[in-house]
Design a protein around this motif. Structure first.
Motif, mmCIF file in Angstrom:
data_model
loop_
_atom_site.group_PDB
_atom_site.id
_atom_site.type_symbol
_atom_site.label_atom_id
_atom_site.label_comp_id
_atom_site.label_asym_id
_atom_site.label_seq_id
_atom_site.Cartn_x
_atom_site.Cartn_y
_atom_site.Cartn_z
ATOM 1 N N SER A 14 32.420 29.805 44.896
ATOM 2 C CA SER A 14 31.467 30.721 45.537
ATOM 3 C C SER A 14 32.131 31.587 46.597
ATOM 4 O O SER A 14 31.455 32.361 47.275
ATOM 5 N N GLY A 15 33.458 31.435 46.733
ATOM 6 C CA GLY A 15 34.187 32.293 47.656
ATOM 7 C C GLY A 15 34.616 31.641 48.946
ATOM 8 O O GLY A 15 35.075 32.328 49.866
ATOM 9 N N ASP A 16 34.497 30.309 49.042
ATOM 10 C CA ASP A 16 34.886 29.604 50.264
ATOM 11 C C ASP A 16 36.382 29.276 50.194
ATOM 12 O O ASP A 16 36.810 28.369 49.487
ATOM 13 N N ARG A 17 37.173 30.025 50.936
ATOM 14 C CA ARG A 17 38.630 29.866 50.903
ATOM 15 C C ARG A 17 39.054 28.495 51.459
ATOM 16 O O ARG A 17 39.994 27.872 50.963
ATOM 17 N N HIS A 59 42.436 29.534 37.558
ATOM 18 C CA HIS A 59 41.521 29.222 36.458
ATOM 19 C C HIS A 59 40.354 28.338 36.899
ATOM 20 O O HIS A 59 39.615 27.815 36.060
ATOM 21 N N LEU A 60 40.196 28.174 38.201
ATOM 22 C CA LEU A 60 39.170 27.261 38.705
ATOM 23 C C LEU A 60 37.766 27.647 38.242
ATOM 24 O O LEU A 60 36.920 26.784 37.986
ATOM 25 N N SER A 61 37.534 28.935 38.107
ATOM 26 C CA SER A 61 36.196 29.396 37.692
ATOM 27 C C SER A 61 35.844 28.993 36.266
ATOM 28 O O SER A 61 34.672 29.020 35.882
ATOM 29 N N ASN A 269 41.345 37.650 46.407
ATOM 30 C CA ASN A 269 40.224 38.462 46.873
ATOM 31 C C ASN A 269 38.925 37.922 46.282
ATOM 32 O O ASN A 269 38.687 38.047 45.083
ATOM 33 N N PHE A 270 38.144 37.265 47.099
ATOM 34 C CA PHE A 270 36.896 36.693 46.615
ATOM 35 C C PHE A 270 35.823 37.785 46.505
ATOM 36 O O PHE A 270 35.802 38.734 47.242
#
Length: 270
Positions: A14-17, A59-61, A269-270
């Motif tokens: 979800s974009g949490d670095r 490739h986590l997504s 870049n999220f």
């Protein structure tokens, strides 16, 4: 039930670095330990670990939660390790027969590369772990991976099959064949497994140092405490072939590996 790691993966996707970095911190040692078992040499294992962690990040997504996250991580890692040829490990890999000749060569009761008892104990441990893990290189890549997962890391046939994307029956067959080969070799050559054998780790120190197969100034496996070689002597003979490998502590990924991986995390870049 969803665990801590799966929750972190959701946050990372979800974009949490920070969550992404936490995921990598959770798995880095496992990936390095597997890589070291497969490739033997620290340099090869470090390179592989860095590449695997980058693949997991990028490739986590694609992880959809259809299996446990750690199973997915092992699948990514094994897919890479089954195709990569470690520079050093590829050079020293040899058939069982040639490895047997290496075991029989250069045994000596004189140790000139140890200045004191402490150094001798460390070098003895280094020989033990290097030698037994070098034995894994006598197996082909798939047989080696099956043995590592099933015998050393103790995955059952269902888990191992899921990681390697094969049937449980195939996993069991390959594991059985590898067990027989490794057990036969150790029982016929290794003095730790069978006291009737001539080879002792101490007697191989000078030969392996002179052949530059171990480096007294830069030990890969030996630690100042908890020598795995001491544990073997307390285990009955029936279980010693497995204990030779399982007694070695989980290897920790070097700090510089995480440093390089953080660069990739920060560049996303999220």
């Amino acid at each position: 039930m969803r665990g801590k790691i799966e929750i972190l993966v959701d946050k990372a996707n979800s974009g949490d670095r920070d969550a992404l970095e936490s995921v990598i911190l959770e798995i880095k040692d496992m990936v390095y330990h597997l890589s070291l078992k497969m490739l033997l040499f620290a340099d090869d294992a470090q390179d592989a670990t860095q590449e695997i962690l980058v693949r997991i990040i990028t490739h986590l997504s694609t992880f959809k939660g259809e299996s446990r996250f750690m199973t997915w991580v092992y699948r990514v890692a094994t897919n890479y390790l089954l195709t990569v040829k470690g520079k050093k490990s590829h050079e020293v890999a040899m058939p069982f027969e040639a490895y047997a000749d290496l075991i029989d060569t250069g045994q000596s009761d004189l140790v000139t590369h140890a200045k004191n008892e402490g150094e001798l104990l460390l070098l003895e441990e280094e020989v033990k772990v290097s030698c037994t893990h070098g034995l894994l290189l006598c197996l082909n890549e798939m047989s080696r991976m099956v043995y590592i997962l099933g015998e050393i890391l103790e995955f059952n046939s269902v888990e191992g099959a899921e990681i390697l994307e094969m049937t449980p029956e195939n996993f069991r067959k390959q594991l059985s064949r590898s067990r027989v080969k490794i057990r036969h070799f150790l029982e016929s050559k290794c003095g730790l497994v069978n006291p009737g054998n001539a080879c002792r780790c101490k007697r191989k120190i000078d030969f392996l140092v002179e052949k530059q197969l171990i480096n007294p100034g830069q030990l890969q496996f030996a630690r100042h405490s908890n020598r795995s070689i001491d544990l073997i002597e307390k285990i009955d003979a029936v279980h010693r072939t497995v204990a030779i490998f399982r007694s070695v502590p989980v290897a920790k990924a070097p700090k510089h590996v995480m440093k390089q991986v953080r660069k990739v995390v920060n560049a996303i870049n999220f």
